[in-house]
Design an enzyme around this catalytic site. Structure first.
Site, PDB file in Angstrom:
ATOM      1  N   GLU A 179      39.743 -69.947-109.614  1.00 57.05           N
ATOM      2  CA  GLU A 179      39.791 -68.527-110.973  1.00 57.05           C
ATOM      3  C   GLU A 179      41.286 -68.400-110.527  1.00 57.05           C
ATOM      4  O   GLU A 179      41.828 -68.002-109.269  1.00 57.05           O
ATOM      5  CB  GLU A 179      39.350 -67.053-110.005  1.00 57.05           C
ATOM      6  N   CYS A 184      45.186 -60.465-111.729  1.00 54.27           N
ATOM      7  CA  CYS A 184      45.057 -61.565-112.200  1.00 54.27           C
ATOM      8  C   CYS A 184      45.463 -62.003-113.794  1.00 54.27           C
ATOM      9  O   CYS A 184      46.339 -61.948-114.651  1.00 54.27           O
ATOM     10  CB  CYS A 184      44.066 -62.639-112.437  1.00 54.27           C
TER      11      CYS A 184
HETATM   12  P1  NAD Z   1      47.253 -67.575-103.009  1.00 54.63           P
HETATM   13  O1  NAD Z   1      47.356 -69.285-103.997  1.00 54.63           O
HETATM   14  O2  NAD Z   1      48.716 -67.664-102.509  1.00 54.63           O
HETATM   15  O3  NAD Z   1      46.390 -67.831-101.682  1.00 54.63           O
HETATM   16  C1  NAD Z   1      44.418 -68.248-101.575  1.00 54.63           C
HETATM   17  C2  NAD Z   1      43.743 -68.477-100.974  1.00 54.63           C
HETATM   18  O4  NAD Z   1      43.695 -69.758-100.463  1.00 54.63           O
HETATM   19  C3  NAD Z   1      44.193 -67.478-100.050  1.00 54.63           C
HETATM   20  O5  NAD Z   1      43.233 -67.246 -98.679  1.00 54.63           O
HETATM   21  C4  NAD Z   1      45.397 -68.061 -98.486  1.00 54.63           C
HETATM   22  O6  NAD Z   1      44.863 -67.914 -97.416  1.00 54.63           O
HETATM   23  C5  NAD Z   1      44.198 -69.651 -98.628  1.00 54.63           C
HETATM   24  N1  NAD Z   1      45.343 -71.048 -98.581  1.00 54.63           N
HETATM   25  C6  NAD Z   1      46.871 -70.925 -99.122  1.00 54.63           C
HETATM   26  N2  NAD Z   1      46.828 -72.425 -99.133  1.00 54.63           N
HETATM   27  C7  NAD Z   1      45.720 -73.345 -98.332  1.00 54.63           C
HETATM   28  C8  NAD Z   1      45.404 -74.722 -98.230  1.00 54.63           C
HETATM   29  N3  NAD Z   1      46.541 -75.583 -98.266  1.00 54.63           N
HETATM   30  N4  NAD Z   1      43.966 -74.669 -98.489  1.00 54.63           N
HETATM   31  C9  NAD Z   1      43.173 -73.852 -98.160  1.00 54.63           C
HETATM   32  N5  NAD Z   1      43.481 -71.956 -98.315  1.00 54.63           N
HETATM   33  C10 NAD Z   1      45.084 -71.927 -98.942  1.00 54.63           C
HETATM   34  O7  NAD Z   1      46.837 -66.692-103.722  1.00 54.63           O
HETATM   35  P2  NAD Z   1      47.388 -65.257-103.578  1.00 54.63           P
HETATM   36  O8  NAD Z   1      48.279 -64.833-103.240  1.00 54.63           O
HETATM   37  O9  NAD Z   1      46.143 -65.257-102.266  1.00 54.63           O
HETATM   38  O10 NAD Z   1      46.620 -64.643-104.388  1.00 54.63           O
HETATM   39  C11 NAD Z   1      46.942 -64.464-106.541  1.00 54.63           C
HETATM   40  C12 NAD Z   1      47.006 -65.158-106.909  1.00 54.63           C
HETATM   41  O11 NAD Z   1      45.713 -65.001-107.269  1.00 54.63           O
HETATM   42  C13 NAD Z   1      47.548 -64.758-108.752  1.00 54.63           C
HETATM   43  O12 NAD Z   1      48.020 -66.346-109.281  1.00 54.63           O
HETATM   44  C14 NAD Z   1      46.834 -64.065-109.788  1.00 54.63           C
HETATM   45  O13 NAD Z   1      47.053 -64.358-110.268  1.00 54.63           O
HETATM   46  C15 NAD Z   1      45.023 -65.039-109.304  1.00 54.63           C
HETATM   47  N6  NAD Z   1      44.016 -64.483-108.790  1.00 54.63           N
HETATM   48  C16 NAD Z   1      43.652 -64.397-109.945  1.00 54.63           C
HETATM   49  C17 NAD Z   1      42.289 -63.980-109.863  1.00 54.63           C
HETATM   50  C18 NAD Z   1      40.904 -64.493-111.657  1.00 54.63           C
HETATM   51  O14 NAD Z   1      39.854 -64.155-111.220  1.00 54.63           O
HETATM   52  N7  NAD Z   1      41.374 -65.713-112.539  1.00 54.63           N
HETATM   53  C19 NAD Z   1      42.039 -63.747-109.761  1.00 54.63           C
HETATM   54  C20 NAD Z   1      42.386 -62.436-108.372  1.00 54.63           C
HETATM   55  C21 NAD Z   1      43.829 -62.939-107.963  1.00 54.63           C
END
Ligand code: NAD
Length: 454
Positions: free
Chosen positions: A226, A261
């Protein structure tokens, strides 16, 4: 790891991150726990989740205050998130037994047939910070009800909330060896990718999501993503209530400081109603109160991450250099906190990053269009596919546009909305797989087909 309050820039707490050794220990715990959990009756698992739902209500003041202090959303929005999470949990409580029950599909003849839904096993729930309760419950609630154990990685920007969730699940009766948290930054999340887990359920950015999908592809287990969006809202010339459309759009842009999002990220307005819409939008936008998220009168709190201020400034500068006009906001306010003014840009086009790159802030570009065909072309000119919204008096006309959208969700006369009873899914760079609704119950189980003769 330091937990920083984005409104004050002070350290709230320091906590210890997991290591590869503690992650391995937790994994072994979950592997053993899952087998026993899967054997429990689904009604008992649902009873624990009902208790968790009640505890969310009981502890709402503490939970809301923690959420606001660690990621900056205005306090009322933290309460709204908790209420929304409880509604979603209620859907899962009311519907899971029905959708997880074995299904007899052939009861006559020599060979009887049925479908049984079995848990996946131990799954990873790697989560975002912007709505940690909502995006969390989309995954760990149906996963637990379905008989899985969950390795939950809260975002590093919502860690205290993640720890609260864990404590309340245990208090509600979910065994410790069925739910564990991986505490830390992305490198700790990375550790989960190295484990032989039975499913990966990720909410976050396109960049990380793509990396995870590629990394776990060889495991041949379910993977759902997502991800982000660049969601358009289109106002047709027959719109009945232009002020209402403008107010809705503004809320869709600035709610949670635009860090949703499915936030409205770009607006197209037909030329006949363009001036009226822009005037109404800017008038409302100027009334927005930006400030302390703990103050009840605050509409817009800080952004959660400091680097996002510079990112939004760069988007605004890029647009202005290419000819856009700032009608409202556009700056980082002086003083402490990761704030950014609610911003309206006009004279925009798709050469500008603000119209093509996810902003994730209270910033929007409003572009004039001449007809539905131009609007459809621009709305679809994106690498994302999460939601699209149309404001119009005529459902038929709006539906003709909605049918053209390659998105998981479309809205008529509403926007920036998620329903527990409908599947939540993205297309293209917004991800794949669905959570919520009955599809979000079945996402955490695998069907087994029984052919029964004799
Ligand atoms: P992010 O990708 O920076 O981090 C998300 C998670 O992934 C965190 O827990 C982080 O620690 C982890 N992570 C980072 N690098 C990793 C790796 N190499 N391996 C495994 N895990 C890792 O995203 P964010 O800043 O937390 O969230 C914002 C983004 O999420 C925006 O783009 C937003 O649109 C999206 N989002 C989408 C939805 C949806 O339902 N479509 C809902 C909420 C947020």
């Amino acid at each position: 790891m330091k937990i920083i309050n984005p409104a004050t820039e002070t350290v709230i707490k320091e906590i210890t991150e997991d290591t590869s050794q503690t992650i391995q220990e937790k994994f072994e715990l979950l592997t053993n726990g899952q087998k026993a959990w899967a054997k429990t009756n689904v009604t008992d698992r649902i009873a624990a989740i009902q208790h968790f739902c009640d505890l969310l209500e009981e502890h709402k003041d503490e939970l809301a205050a923690t959420l606001t202090s660690e990621m900056g959303k205005p306090l009322q929005q933290s309460y709204n998130e908790l209420n929304g999470a409880r509604d979603r949990i209620k859907y899962f409580i009311d519907n899971s037994e029905k959708y997880l029950a074995e299904e007899w599909v052939t009861t006559e003849g020599a060979t009887k047939e049925k479908i049984v839904y079995e848990p996946l096993g131990v799954i990873a729930n790697i989560s975002a910070w912007n709505y940690p309760f909502l995006v969390g419950v989309n995954v760990f609630i149906p996963a637990l009800i379905g008989g899985n154990a969950v390795f939950y990685k809260p975002s590093e920007y919502a860690t205290l909330t993640g720890q609260h969730i864990q404590a309340l699940l245990y208090k509600a009766g979910v065994p410790e060896n069925c739910f564990q948290t991986a505490i830390g930054h992305g490198n700790v999340g990375e550790q989960l990718l190295l484990l032989p887990l039975n499913g990966y359920f990720f909410t976050g950015s396109y960049r990380t999501g793509k990396y995870i999908a590629e990394k776990v592809a060889g495991k041949m287990v379910p993977c759902q993503l997502e991800l982000g969006g660049k969601d358009p809202l289109y106002v047709m010339d027959d719109v009945e209530h232009i002020e209402k459309a403008a107010a809705d759009a503004l809320e869709g842009v600035v709610y949670n400081s635009g860090q949703s999002c499915c936030a409205v990220e770009r607006i197209y307005v037909q030329e006949k109603v363009y001036d009226a819409f822009v005037n109404a939008y800017v008038e409302e936008c100027k009334k927005m109160r930006i400030g302390d998220p703990l103050d009840k009168s605050t509409d817009i709190g800080p952004l959660s991450r400091k680097e996002q201020q510079a990112f939004l400034s760069a988007q605004v500068d890029d647009a202005v250099i290419l000819g856009a006009k700032v009608l409202c906001g556009g700056r980082i306010p002086a003083g402490k906190g990761y704030y950014f003014e609610p911003t309206v840009l006009v004279n925009v086009n798709h050469q500008m990053k603000v119209m093509t790159e996810e902003s994730f802030g209270p910033v929007v570009g409003i572009q004039k269009v001449s007809d539905d065909a131009e609007a459809i072309q621009l709305m679809q000119d994106t690498v994302y596919g999460l939601t699209a919204s149309v404001y119009s008096k005529s459902f038929e006309r709006a539906e003709a546009v909605m049918q053209q959208m390659n998105t998981g969700t479309v809205y008529w006369n509403c926007c920036d909305r998620v329903s527990g009873t409908l599947p939540w899914s993205g297309r293209k760079n917004s991800g794949f797989g669905a959570t919520l609704s009955y599809q979000g119950i079945r996402a955490f189980v695998q069907p087994k087909a029984y052919h029964i003769r004799g």
